[in-house]
Design a protein around this motif. Sequence first.
Motif, PDB file in Angstrom:
ATOM      1  N   GLY A 131       0.778  -1.243  -0.089  1.00  0.00           N
ATOM      2  CA  GLY A 131      -0.170  -0.028  -0.040  1.00  0.00           C
ATOM      3  C   GLY A 131       0.933   1.091   0.077  1.00  0.00           C
ATOM      4  N   VAL A 132       0.326   2.131  -0.346  1.00  0.00           N
ATOM      5  CA  VAL A 132       1.041   3.729  -0.357  1.00  0.00           C
ATOM      6  C   VAL A 132       0.310   4.526   0.629  1.00  0.00           C
ATOM      7  CG1 VAL A 132       1.554   5.637  -1.908  1.00  0.00           C
ATOM      8  CG2 VAL A 132       1.438   3.331  -2.837  1.00  0.00           C
ATOM      9  N   ALA A 133       1.079   4.727   1.680  1.00  0.00           N
ATOM     10  CA  ALA A 133       0.530   5.603   2.653  1.00  0.00           C
ATOM     11  C   ALA A 133       0.633   7.347   2.146  1.00  0.00           C
ATOM     12  CB  ALA A 133       1.735   5.549   3.886  1.00  0.00           C
ATOM     13  N   VAL A 134      -0.394   7.830   2.426  1.00  0.00           N
ATOM     14  CA  VAL A 134      -0.613   9.360   2.030  1.00  0.00           C
ATOM     15  C   VAL A 134      -0.628  10.271   2.892  1.00  0.00           C
ATOM     16  CG1 VAL A 134      -1.717   8.552  -0.402  1.00  0.00           C
ATOM     17  CG2 VAL A 134      -3.171   8.989   1.350  1.00  0.00           C
ATOM     18  N   ALA A 135      -1.078   9.680   4.332  1.00  0.00           N
ATOM     19  CA  ALA A 135      -1.128  10.673   5.343  1.00  0.00           C
ATOM     20  C   ALA A 135      -1.003   9.966   6.442  1.00  0.00           C
ATOM     21  CB  ALA A 135      -2.554  11.214   5.229  1.00  0.00           C
ATOM     22  N   VAL A 136      -0.347  10.700   7.530  1.00  0.00           N
ATOM     23  CA  VAL A 136      -0.325  10.163   8.841  1.00  0.00           C
ATOM     24  C   VAL A 136      -1.449  10.990   9.730  1.00  0.00           C
ATOM     25  CG1 VAL A 136       0.915   9.789  11.082  1.00  0.00           C
ATOM     26  CG2 VAL A 136       2.057   9.175   8.732  1.00  0.00           C
ATOM     27  N   LEU A 137      -2.255  10.418  10.216  1.00  0.00           N
ATOM     28  CA  LEU A 137      -3.326  11.133  11.020  1.00  0.00           C
ATOM     29  C   LEU A 137      -2.911  11.301  12.462  1.00  0.00           C
ATOM     30  CD1 LEU A 137      -6.508   9.489   9.369  1.00  0.00           C
ATOM     31  CD2 LEU A 137      -5.028  11.565   8.596  1.00  0.00           C
ATOM     32  N   VAL A 138      -3.546  12.652  13.018  1.00  0.00           N
ATOM     33  CA  VAL A 138      -3.087  12.988  14.282  1.00  0.00           C
ATOM     34  C   VAL A 138      -4.322  13.588  14.806  1.00  0.00           C
ATOM     35  CG1 VAL A 138      -1.851  14.552  15.580  1.00  0.00           C
ATOM     36  CG2 VAL A 138      -0.732  13.636  13.556  1.00  0.00           C
ATOM     37  N   GLU A 139      -4.540  13.111  16.299  1.00  0.00           N
ATOM     38  CA  GLU A 139      -5.569  13.703  17.185  1.00  0.00           C
ATOM     39  C   GLU A 139      -4.958  14.155  18.445  1.00  0.00           C
ATOM     40  OE1 GLU A 139      -8.423  10.784  18.025  1.00  0.00           O
ATOM     41  OE2 GLU A 139      -9.557  10.940  15.737  1.00  0.00           O
ATOM     42  N   GLU A 140      -5.201  15.381  18.709  1.00  0.00           N
ATOM     43  CA  GLU A 140      -4.483  15.943  19.925  1.00  0.00           C
ATOM     44  C   GLU A 140      -3.236  15.835  20.274  1.00  0.00           C
ATOM     45  OE1 GLU A 140      -6.962  14.486  23.067  1.00  0.00           O
ATOM     46  OE2 GLU A 140      -8.885  15.329  22.572  1.00  0.00           O
ATOM     47  N   GLY A 141      -2.436  15.991  19.001  1.00  0.00           N
ATOM     48  CA  GLY A 141      -0.840  15.976  19.039  1.00  0.00           C
ATOM     49  C   GLY A 141      -0.392  14.568  18.903  1.00  0.00           C
ATOM     50  N   ARG A 142      -0.990  13.569  18.633  1.00  0.00           N
ATOM     51  CA  ARG A 142      -0.692  12.256  18.791  1.00  0.00           C
ATOM     52  C   ARG A 142      -0.895  11.488  17.729  1.00  0.00           C
ATOM     53  NH1 ARG A 142       1.676   9.242  22.656  1.00  0.00           N
ATOM     54  NH2 ARG A 142       1.919   6.767  22.252  1.00  0.00           N
ATOM     55  N   VAL A 143      -0.261  10.744  17.011  1.00  0.00           N
ATOM     56  CA  VAL A 143      -0.684   9.900  16.050  1.00  0.00           C
ATOM     57  C   VAL A 143      -1.979   8.896  16.073  1.00  0.00           C
ATOM     58  CG1 VAL A 143       1.713   9.965  14.709  1.00  0.00           C
ATOM     59  CG2 VAL A 143       1.137   8.022  16.178  1.00  0.00           C
ATOM     60  N   CYS A 144      -2.835   8.522  15.243  1.00  0.00           N
ATOM     61  CA  CYS A 144      -4.026   7.791  15.542  1.00  0.00           C
ATOM     62  C   CYS A 144      -4.105   6.922  14.286  1.00  0.00           C
ATOM     63  CB  CYS A 144      -5.182   8.666  15.751  1.00  0.00           C
ATOM     64  SG  CYS A 144      -5.709   9.503  14.423  1.00  0.00           S
ATOM     65  N   GLY A 145      -3.395   7.115  13.181  1.00  0.00           N
ATOM     66  CA  GLY A 145      -3.570   6.320  12.361  1.00  0.00           C
ATOM     67  C   GLY A 145      -2.690   6.680  10.863  1.00  0.00           C
ATOM     68  N   VAL A 146      -3.119   6.057   9.916  1.00  0.00           N
ATOM     69  CA  VAL A 146      -2.231   5.837   8.735  1.00  0.00           C
ATOM     70  C   VAL A 146      -3.290   5.845   7.567  1.00  0.00           C
ATOM     71  CG1 VAL A 146      -0.547   5.177   6.813  1.00  0.00           C
ATOM     72  CG2 VAL A 146       0.011   5.267   9.249  1.00  0.00           C
ATOM     73  N   LYS A 147      -3.443   6.808   6.653  1.00  0.00           N
ATOM     74  CA  LYS A 147      -4.447   6.682   5.370  1.00  0.00           C
ATOM     75  C   LYS A 147      -3.682   6.482   4.194  1.00  0.00           C
ATOM     76  CE  LYS A 147      -7.767   9.285   2.625  1.00  0.00           C
ATOM     77  NZ  LYS A 147      -8.221  10.649   2.372  1.00  0.00           N
ATOM     78  N   LEU A 148      -4.094   5.201   3.515  1.00  0.00           N
ATOM     79  CA  LEU A 148      -3.457   4.683   2.437  1.00  0.00           C
ATOM     80  C   LEU A 148      -4.242   5.478   0.905  1.00  0.00           C
ATOM     81  CD1 LEU A 148      -3.163   0.935   3.039  1.00  0.00           C
ATOM     82  CD2 LEU A 148      -1.570   2.715   3.711  1.00  0.00           C
TER      83      LEU A 148
END
Length: 407
Positions: A131-148
């Motif tokens: 897969g190709v990661a297009v974004a690292v998602l953040v909530e309240e200053g902490r990572v919460c996941g990766v969007k492909l």
Amino acid sequence: MAADQVVVIGGGPAGMMAAGTAGERGRSVLLVEKNKRLGRKLLITGKGRCNLTNITDIEGMIANIPVNGKFLYSAFHRFTNQDVIAFFAGWGLPTKVERGGRVFPASDRSLDVLRAFEKFLAHARVRIMTGVAVAVLVEEGRVCGVKLASGEFLPAGRVIIATGGCSYPQTGSTGDGYRLAAALGHTITPLKPALVPLEAATPWVREVQGLSLRNVAIRVLTTEGKTIYTDFGEMLFTHFGVSGPIVLSASTHLAPNTKYRLVIDLKPALTAEQLDLRLQRDFAKYARRVFHNALDDLLPRALIPVIVTLAGIPPDKPVNQITRAERERLGALLKGLEVEIVGLRPLTEAIVTAGGVSVKEINPATMESKLVKGLYFAGEVIDVNAYTGGFNLQIAFSTGYLAGSNC
């Protein structure tokens, strides 16, 4: 997939080391690689032989990293070159040491290095997906996941970016990590090629393409005459200019689209006086020959016509008629053969990329971002790069291990 899982983006040496290390600590690890196969760039390193590390000490390692070397002290102490050797031995891959302290797999096959990593990842129960990661998602200053790119969301409490640089894009190194990091507020130090061949304007260079010179010394000077790099070892002439280990290392110190003078000492073991005595002995030995037939003991055959022309001595002049002034001119040429450098080859041809995520924004003891909790970096995506000799892979292994140990 649990939200507390670790997602590692990039299946190169740093990413594989990070994923396996985290997995062995009991973490739930998902390794995301854009290619169908892991380690594509690893397979071509060292001309397919894979120079794993170098046996120098840590200070020697740092001395071979001209950009931000001190940032790596913690990483090198936590996972040393001896740890690298022991790691591969533990996965059934013995190593050997060659000239310059360079460590290679005993089999001379980078494929065996990849297979050792595959065993490591399987043992650590690392799950692998394409897969190709297009974004690292953040909530309240902490990572919460990766969007492909597919639109899929991968929940993650920790993310390790180990996507490599921009060199050799055909292997998948297309700068993805820089874009991901920049989107999260990280500073990206300007990118440029490192460990890249040099383009030359000197016409005779193309006449000797394919010629390799060993045990020569080089100096690289600005057009104003300031020496900016010196080295000793092996170099290669190509259809566009010069390459080889000492040239690649020199490139780290050069600016793109800038002219330089490369001065080659073909006989660095001899002083000018000793070389003159050597020439006198050779000319006495071949006293009945003409000049262009009297240099076989001194130079590679392909280089003789070039030296004869540059020396300004008639090629058919009998050796016993060569004057002292001509002999000294020849000696000076052998100690100072000049090539005009007009630029670096493109970033796509570089072995590694200089520049990247600023080390000021990464904790050197853990490889965690200082800006985003749970975000880590490993390998070439960081603004560190080294000379040839196994140092760049050691950086990948050590930073990958540190990220995997702390995530």
